[in-house]
Design a protein around this motif. Structure first.
Motif, short mmCIF file in Angstrom:
data_model
loop_
_atom_site.label_atom_id
_atom_site.label_comp_id
_atom_site.label_asym_id
_atom_site.label_seq_id
_atom_site.Cartn_x
_atom_site.Cartn_y
_atom_site.Cartn_z
N SER C 121 -5.93 4.43 -11.16
CA SER C 121 -5.70 3.16 -10.46
C SER C 121 -5.88 3.31 -8.95
CB SER C 121 -4.28 2.68 -10.74
OG SER C 121 -3.92 2.90 -12.08
N LEU C 122 -6.49 2.29 -8.37
CA LEU C 122 -6.66 2.25 -6.91
C LEU C 122 -5.30 2.06 -6.25
CD1 LEU C 122 -9.81 -0.07 -6.65
CD2 LEU C 122 -9.71 2.44 -6.75
N GLY C 123 -5.07 2.77 -5.16
CA GLY C 123 -3.82 2.65 -4.42
C GLY C 123 -2.70 3.50 -4.99
N ILE C 124 -2.95 4.16 -6.12
CA ILE C 124 -1.94 5.03 -6.73
C ILE C 124 -2.53 6.42 -6.98
CG2 ILE C 124 -0.39 5.35 -8.71
CD1 ILE C 124 -0.27 2.28 -8.92
N TYR C 125 -3.64 6.47 -7.73
CA TYR C 125 -4.28 7.76 -7.98
C TYR C 125 -5.55 7.94 -7.13
CZ TYR C 125 -1.05 7.57 -11.86
OH TYR C 125 0.09 7.45 -12.61
N LYS C 126 -6.09 6.82 -6.66
CA LYS C 126 -7.27 6.84 -5.78
C LYS C 126 -6.93 6.00 -4.55
CE LYS C 126 -9.94 8.88 -8.84
NZ LYS C 126 -10.70 10.13 -8.62
N ASP C 127 -7.65 6.20 -3.47
CA ASP C 127 -7.38 5.42 -2.26
C ASP C 127 -7.55 3.93 -2.51
OD1 ASP C 127 -6.56 7.47 -0.65
OD2 ASP C 127 -8.58 7.89 0.13
N GLY C 128 -6.61 3.15 -1.94
CA GLY C 128 -6.56 1.71 -2.21
C GLY C 128 -6.79 0.83 -1.00
N GLY C 129 -6.01 -0.23 -0.91
CA GLY C 129 -6.33 -1.36 -0.07
C GLY C 129 -5.71 -1.46 1.31
N TYR C 130 -4.85 -0.52 1.70
CA TYR C 130 -4.34 -0.56 3.07
C TYR C 130 -5.41 0.03 3.99
CZ TYR C 130 0.57 -1.25 1.43
OH TYR C 130 1.73 -1.71 0.87
N ALA C 131 -6.56 -0.61 4.03
CA ALA C 131 -7.71 -0.06 4.75
C ALA C 131 -8.73 -1.16 5.00
CB ALA C 131 -8.36 1.06 3.90
N GLN C 132 -9.75 -0.83 5.77
CA GLN C 132 -10.78 -1.83 6.04
C GLN C 132 -11.79 -1.97 4.89
OE1 GLN C 132 -11.72 -0.15 9.99
NE2 GLN C 132 -11.26 -2.19 10.79
N LYS C 327 -0.53 -6.66 10.15
CA LYS C 327 -1.74 -5.94 10.53
C LYS C 327 -1.65 -4.55 9.88
CE LYS C 327 -3.45 -9.15 12.98
NZ LYS C 327 -4.63 -9.78 12.36
N LEU C 328 -2.77 -3.85 9.92
CA LEU C 328 -2.82 -2.53 9.29
C LEU C 328 -1.78 -1.58 9.87
CD1 LEU C 328 -4.51 -1.37 7.04
CD2 LEU C 328 -6.16 -0.56 8.70
N ASP C 329 -1.58 -1.63 11.19
CA ASP C 329 -0.64 -0.70 11.82
C ASP C 329 0.82 -1.12 11.62
OD1 ASP C 329 -0.54 -2.83 13.52
OD2 ASP C 329 -1.54 -1.80 15.19
N GLN C 330 1.03 -2.23 10.91
CA GLN C 330 2.40 -2.63 10.59
C GLN C 330 2.78 -2.26 9.15
OE1 GLN C 330 1.48 -6.78 11.63
NE2 GLN C 330 3.32 -6.74 12.95
N ALA C 331 1.98 -1.40 8.52
CA ALA C 331 2.19 -1.08 7.10
C ALA C 331 3.60 -0.53 6.84
CB ALA C 331 1.12 -0.10 6.62
N GLY C 345 8.94 -13.91 -0.39
CA GLY C 345 7.83 -14.18 -1.29
C GLY C 345 6.96 -12.96 -1.44
N ARG C 346 5.78 -12.98 -0.86
CA ARG C 346 4.87 -11.85 -0.95
C ARG C 346 4.31 -11.55 0.43
NH1 ARG C 346 4.90 -8.51 -5.31
NH2 ARG C 346 3.02 -7.25 -5.41
N GLY C 347 4.23 -10.27 0.79
CA GLY C 347 3.62 -9.87 2.04
C GLY C 347 2.18 -9.44 1.83
N VAL C 348 1.34 -9.71 2.83
CA VAL C 348 -0.07 -9.35 2.75
C VAL C 348 -0.50 -8.69 4.05
CG1 VAL C 348 -2.40 -10.32 2.73
CG2 VAL C 348 -0.74 -11.10 1.07
N ILE C 349 -1.28 -7.61 3.93
CA ILE C 349 -1.87 -6.97 5.11
C ILE C 349 -3.29 -7.48 5.32
CG2 ILE C 349 -2.73 -4.76 6.00
CD1 ILE C 349 -0.32 -3.41 4.62
N ASN C 350 -3.62 -7.88 6.52
CA ASN C 350 -4.99 -8.27 6.86
C ASN C 350 -5.59 -7.19 7.75
OD1 ASN C 350 -3.40 -11.34 7.19
ND2 ASN C 350 -4.97 -11.04 5.66
N PRO C 351 -6.40 -6.31 7.18
CA PRO C 351 -6.87 -5.14 7.95
C PRO C 351 -8.00 -5.51 8.93
CG PRO C 351 -7.36 -4.91 5.58
CD PRO C 351 -6.95 -6.33 5.80
#
Lengths: 351, 351, 351, 351
Positions: C121-132, C327-331, C345-351
């Motif tokens: 799975s992306l973001g768990i076993y492979k690099d995921g979405g906290y990125a550009q 933002k990405l640096d607020q992860a 509710g739900r938080g979203v990062i906009n990289p």
């Protein structure tokens, strides 16, 4: 008690005075408040269905015996109960499940009594609801209604509602699929409401009349097509990226509609045939496996389906509508109006 | 590498020398040991299927392009793998799943790639197994075989076996039901074995030839009917208390067989149409709902089905049989023999 | 490209500059517009789940490797495609299905890649979405979005939405049944919307906070119970004629909630366990068969489920909500707020 | 008529002379030829099941009333029928379906009467089969047997057979899966036969006794494990490429067996809990979603299942075995022997 009976096919119904039955064992006597007038009553009255090559399939050859009290959409109050009935009592408001089977065939054993090998349905093989009372062979065929539910609008659930619901279930819809509903009369509208309530699929309604299509839209259709004004195959293909419909439910089921349906099916499509209009289809056999089509005959529904419907209607998730009300001695008039297309929603007899 | 190709419909196949493909990404190159000769190869070779009113449905109109290397029943060894393949390596004995889809349609998304809207099946839309090597677009289409499994008898699992299995699944049989198998050639025999292995249903095999019916009995049929000697409708009705068959699987699917099938269906019956013989059926529309029939077109099967088949064959629960073996340059002879009914079981090419 | 990475469990995430991957074969590079912040990211960041007897189940023992770019709720635009990709191209708006499997296990073969034996799975076993950018291993894991769909509200469909939907499916609800939803955070609200959209069942929402329950009601709950103010077992029993709940979906899944759930289950009830809070349950074994209970662990959903969700959201049948944007640096801040219950509710990062 | 009755829990059964019932309405009086002795009779006799923390769950608190004629595995001849019964008559050989419900709950409505909210099962809540006659409330609970079927070996189908079959169905096995059967007594052997007959799965039988495992192998087990001699977790892991079992059916269902089961489950595994041994399990909650386990309580089976079983047994596909025969006045002896593990197969009373 009084009952409006078909003494001979095609003749006017007679209001006769019959002995009021006394329930024994598991039986229940229901005092009828509302009895729906269904298009299949017209077939029973006319005495035949249309087969292939213009041939008539006679109701008597399918086991119907006259004189018969028609009517299979029955709501009312429990009047009296047989001596072995413990769990339901006088005064309870009930809907009657009319699709009763013999009880020993495989269909009956899994709760599909509506598809019994040797059916005993009320209003078709046994006396039904165009009467003041009906004798139900077991308390098990009753569905309890809340006191605030209306019997007029609820009665049609046991055939119009059930047939629409059975068809929706047979269409096996997913939320990312589309379904084309052919015919937006009483059954079609109910199907649209039900598809909206429990499938999440995109609903395309097709009919010949703009007014009916407007009502279809209000009942939940996402898209409507007037097949008199638009070429239906072209219209569906444009809506579906040239892939075709995932499912079609044909409440007419006549040669002309089904021939058209066959031309806009997507690979893997389910074509659910419901209407009793009849006629024939010239089916290309090799197309069935290569396109993986399923042609599914759908007939009414199960007792369990009816319980689900009553739950949905009781909470207002679906809203069945009654347009015409009749007295018992207007039964012939009711059937005639229905036959001639003069009842736009559903007619109900209040005996 | 060498490949036997259809350059033009109806002409003899040509053995051509082609570049051996080099796998990239997820691709795999399989060195073919056995390639089954299937009746649908004959249709691809002839260039058409039979539709209604004697009309020919051309393969080119369904997307087939010539020249084409036919063959979709492929077993062999992994020769080389693309640079992104990590989980399978050279030397692995494999069966190839040929019913490959585009990957984005709803069928593909649930593992029904065999029913993809835009199919890319090997041997039909892409070059297939009448060759020394085949390029498979992803390691995911390979099914690992144990080393002691025979490629000749296993290759036909991926179409003959799969088609029979898909049909059995579509028939949705219960142990207290009967199923009539129409046609006891390679597919029919496989269906009998599979029905025996996983359904518990009573199996009635029907064909025109006593010798074939004897083999059917040895493969697990409980009852056999020679429809040349016995009137098939009468025979089925007598066997079923006049109720009819719970399910019918028609591996011929011609006008004549299906017309007969329709006459011995029990209420609620499933009629599974598999064969590509073609022609037309005059279907009575009103009969569909009143009898609650289901006509189900069944086409091959899923990758998951194939894995189940390989498991059953690997443990000897089913025993596929190969009757004729050919060299690559005998491809035309193999197809001709099959077309003329001279292959009793299954033919395999060993390139 | 920039990526916010977990270098070591419990430490602040580091924004690193990494090489932007180049897609080959079937691979796709997606330019990320929105990346949801999910509660399971907190577990990956903390490095463990809570097991029985206070034991910690470490993520590294389940195959997670650090440094890791977390984030599995990813929406964006196709940036570039591998050389074997034909059916999708640059600029297409897409949602990424992150629950990727190895491809050869039985789960993968039937489209349940989310339950693969060897997940990637992306973001768990492979690099995921906290990125550009994120590299997706095949075009098949992309779900096309209409141009007018918003990536911020859509991104959470691929985990929050999918987990809620998978749970609803596992609860197998009928229209005449009730379902108790435990926990009305982001997942609970989504489950309420979905139950409303596709099941017809009666929805009872349970939580500790009146404000959240009010929102639950607006999202479709028929009845709400504040389990701080009302005794939950008594409340459910009163609502159900003393029979209990037909199904319970527990989005907390902690000892305390599940112990309570077990006390208001109707015979035949499904108890769907979703949350990752953990702890233990002392289960009475003899009760399982005599009451015919089903305890069902539910983990995310399939690619096909996601396609259904995107279709429902695209037509406005369900309305996912985003409450916080980062933002990405607020992860690290985003994860901390989520852990402390400060994101309603739900938080979203906009990289 | 004579009946062997439990007057008080734990005391010897008394053979009493009772009035022979007269059937009315839909009722049937069956003259009993064979009445199986089931392990759940022992619990009814002892008056409790074992719960958590050593607690006893009393049968009287679950609605059992003494004195009671136990016995729910009943085969015999129709002696007389109520006045509303038309489709079955005196002399018919029948098996009685004992898992009778009240008829109005959702379970009853879909043919799952065995899981009724207010059960009226024969031999548990109503007088059963340790007697010369039994009164069956409706002809619908009878399954017709061919004249050549033996009542002694058939009687146990209605509980031992049905429980095994229900468990097999709940395990939802595919041909490429393995299933571990825990316990190879009467139920375990029946489950092995049934798994062989209708699933195609690989069967692994586990028990503590080499002799029983030998019998298991003869009944169709592919592999046997003596868990006294081999470490069971290690053994299963070695057999399954370290992945674990696809499904486990535990006919013991005690703390010790289920704790072990939990350690060899594959991701997505179904653990079907059948036995009434009881005790508790400390369940890790977070493991349920992450591993996607299903714990399924399985209790007897439906009337439709029983019809399938009778069909399978009638054609010799499964072969139930009876090891001990008793007279009515030996009922206490029969229960004592069963309790002490001295009946290896199934005991039957011939009244």
């Amino acid at each position: 008690m009084k009952a409006a009976r078909i003494v001979k096919p095609k003749e006017s119904l007679q209001v006769q005075e019959l002995d009021t039955p006394k329930p024994k064992g598991f039986q229940i006597l229901v005092k009828i408040q509302s009895s729906g007038v269904c298009h299949s009553d017209v077939h029973v009255w006319e005495g035949y269905y249309e087969g292939i090559d213009g041939q008539q399939l006679k109701t008597t050859e399918r086991g119907v015996k006259y004189p018969l009290t028609p009517g299979h959409e029955i709501a009312g109050l429990v009047d009296s109960v047989g001596d072995q009935v413990e769990v339901i009592s006088r005064g309870q408001k009930v809907l009657v499940y009319p699709w009763i089977g013999e009880g020993l065939c495989p269909a009956c054993r899994i709760g599909e009594e509506n598809l019994c090998d040797k059916p005993r349905s009320l209003g078709i093989y046994k006396d039904g609801g165009y009467a003041q009372y009906v004798l139900v062979p077991s308390y098990r065929y009753l569905v309890k209604m809340e006191d605030d539910m209306d019997t007029d609008t609820s009665a049609p659930l046991s055939c119009a509602g059930l047939t629409a619901y059975g068809a929706i279930k047979n269409a096996n819809l997913k939320p990312n699929e589309n379904v084309v509903i052919i015919g937006t009369g009483g059954l079609g509208l109910m199907a649209i409401q039900l598809a909206k309530a429990v499938t999440g699929a995109k609903i395309i309604a097709m009919d010949l009349d703009d007014k009916k299509l407007e009502v279809a839209k209000k009942n939940g259709a996402d898209i409507t097509i007037n097949s008199k004004k638009e070429e239906p195959v072209k219209a569906i293909m444009e809506l579906t990226d040239k892939l075709g419909a995932d499912a079609v439910i044909d409440f007419v089921n006549a040669s002309k509609t089904v021939e058209t349906d066959m031309q806009f099916l997507r690979r893997r499509a389910r074509l659910v045939l419901v209407g009793l209009f009849g006629g024939e289809l010239k089916l290309s056999l090799v197309t069935m496996p290569t396109r993986a089509y399923r042609l599914i005959g759908s007939y009414t529904g199960t007792l369990s389906d009816l319980i689900e419907l009553v739950s949905l209607a009781g909470r207002g998730v679906i809203k069945p509508v009654v347009s015409n009300r009749f007295k018992l001695d207007q039964a012939t008039e009711a059937l005639t109006m229905l036959k001639e297309g003069k009842i736009s929603g559903r007619g109900v007899i209040n005996p």
